[in-house]
Design a protein around this motif. Structure first.
Motif: not given
Length: 173
Positions: A19-20, A22-23, A26-27, A44, A89-91, A94
């Motif tokens: 998940v990390f 890929l996320g 994508f970010t 990143t 960021s989203p990741m 998370l």
């Protein structure tokens, strides 16, 4: 240093790592497409560090969580000052939620409270640049960690939860 027990812990970390990865990819792509230039590099780098800390959380529970809170807080402030894309960021958010929830689940009460407070502080700091989707997402993820941690702690009595065997767990202290 206690490592994840059994295949379940390993599978959770493999899934979380996927998940990390890929996320983060994508970010980075979305930042390159929208902001252009090299703005994606900072976001990143922070997400990679936070993802690594989240995946290493079982090895040094307190220090990985404390480092995660510090890195995320510093990234939020740096993004505000340098006018970079909003952090976390989203990741990274998370990963912070994973670290906060895991800390509440596994650490003794007072260090867990400190990490939970730090995570809540980072979520509040994310609102410094105004009401945005990033701030709302960060808040939702951290609140998820703040809820999941005590729930999982209640179902994991004994040494793994930082509580000596035979003692009860109460939350909040």
């Amino acid at each position: 240093m206690e490592r994840p027990r059994g295949p379940g812990g390993t599978l959770v970390n493999i899934g979380l790592g996927a998940v990390f990865a890929l996320g983060i990819a994508f970010t980075a792509y979305m930042l390159i497409d929208s902001w252009g230039k090299a703005y994606w590099i900072f976001t990143t780098a922070i997400a990679v560090v936070m993802g690594a800390l989240a995946l290493l959380r079982e090895r040094q529970r307190l220090w990985t969580a404390a480092a995660g809170v510090a890195v995320t807080a510093a990234a939020v402030v740096a993004a505000l000052v340098a006018e970079l894309p909003q952090e976390p960021s989203p990741m990274a958010a998370l990963a912070l939620a994973v670290l906060v929830g895991s800390s509440i689940r596994t650490l003794p009460v007072w260090p867990a409270v400190a990490i939970a407070g730090g995570g809540a502080g980072v979520a509040a700091l994310a609102w410094a640049s105004g009401p945005t989707g990033v701030a709302a997402m960060t808040t939702m993820l951290v609140v998820g960690g703040l809820i999941a941690g005590p729930v999982l702690r209640a179902f994991a009595p004994g040494p793994r939860s930082g509580v000596p065997a035979g003692e009860s767990v109460t939350w909040p202290p």
